[in-house]
Design a protein around this motif. Structure first.
Motif, short mmCIF file in Angstrom:
data_model
loop_
_atom_site.label_atom_id
_atom_site.label_comp_id
_atom_site.label_asym_id
_atom_site.label_seq_id
_atom_site.Cartn_x
_atom_site.Cartn_y
_atom_site.Cartn_z
N ASN A 179 -2.21 23.94 -68.54
CA ASN A 179 -3.02 24.37 -66.90
C ASN A 179 -4.25 23.50 -67.08
OD1 ASN A 179 -0.91 26.44 -66.68
ND2 ASN A 179 -1.56 27.06 -67.85
N ARG B 259 -3.45 20.11 -65.85
CA ARG B 259 -4.16 20.08 -64.53
C ARG B 259 -5.59 20.80 -63.81
NH1 ARG B 259 -1.42 24.99 -63.62
NH2 ARG B 259 -3.49 26.72 -63.28
N ASP B 260 -6.38 21.76 -64.68
CA ASP B 260 -7.35 21.90 -63.79
C ASP B 260 -8.32 20.33 -63.94
OD1 ASP B 260 -6.91 24.69 -63.65
OD2 ASP B 260 -7.61 25.26 -65.75
N TYR B 261 -8.47 19.91 -65.06
CA TYR B 261 -8.74 18.71 -65.64
C TYR B 261 -8.99 17.93 -65.07
CZ TYR B 261 -10.62 14.71 -68.12
OH TYR B 261 -11.29 13.28 -68.71
N ARG B 262 -7.46 17.71 -64.29
CA ARG B 262 -7.10 16.31 -63.20
C ARG B 262 -7.53 17.10 -61.31
NH1 ARG B 262 -1.45 16.84 -65.80
NH2 ARG B 262 -1.74 14.33 -66.46
N LYS B 263 -7.76 18.27 -61.83
CA LYS B 263 -8.55 18.53 -60.56
C LYS B 263 -9.70 18.84 -60.26
CE LYS B 263 -5.50 22.40 -59.01
NZ LYS B 263 -5.33 24.12 -59.10
N SER B 264 -10.77 18.72 -60.87
CA SER B 264 -11.86 18.16 -61.62
C SER B 264 -12.12 16.69 -61.38
CB SER B 264 -12.46 18.76 -62.89
OG SER B 264 -12.19 18.03 -64.20
N LYS C 273 -10.43 14.73 -59.41
CA LYS C 273 -10.59 14.31 -58.68
C LYS C 273 -11.45 14.70 -57.54
CE LYS C 273 -5.49 14.05 -57.96
NZ LYS C 273 -4.29 14.75 -58.14
N GLY C 274 -11.91 16.11 -58.08
CA GLY C 274 -13.41 16.90 -56.96
C GLY C 274 -14.43 15.61 -57.32
N GLN D 159 -17.38 16.43 -63.48
CA GLN D 159 -17.25 16.94 -64.37
C GLN D 159 -17.65 16.58 -66.00
OE1 GLN D 159 -14.74 12.93 -66.74
NE2 GLN D 159 -15.59 13.52 -68.29
#
Length: 94
Positions: free
Chosen positions: A80, A83-88, A90-91, A94
């Motif tokens: 989890n 997943r949240d790290y990858r989303k941040s 991409k956006g 960080q």
């Protein structure tokens, strides 16, 4: 006292003893060309130094069925957080 570990087995051991991570963070593994993500688990409490000492001296004793369950739970925390790290990432945040 607070400790940080990225060792899933160590984190699962603490969880078997009733200590849950109060924070899970992710970072890119330094010098890694494939951009592997590593998770750090933060634990705190009075028993943590004793548990860590037992673990590092190879004196940790657990119920294996409980450990399997806790290891799965720690893996879920890590997945989890990744997943949240990858989303941040991409956006652009960080």
């Amino acid at each position: 006292m607070e400790i940080r570990t990225s060792d899933l087995y160590e984190a699962a051991y603490y969880l078997t003893k009733g200590v849950t991570p109060h924070l899970v963070t992710c970072r890119l593994l330094a010098g890694n060309v494939t951009k592997d993500i590593i998770c750090d688990f933060y634990f705190e409490g009075e028993v943590i130094p004793h548990l860590q000492s037992d673990f590092l001296r190879s004196e940790a004793v657990v119920n294996l069925v409980l450990f399997r369950r806790c290891y799965g739970e720690i893996n879920n925390y890590a997945n989890n957080a990744k997943r949240d790290y990858r989303k941040s990432m991409k956006g652009g945040r960080q």
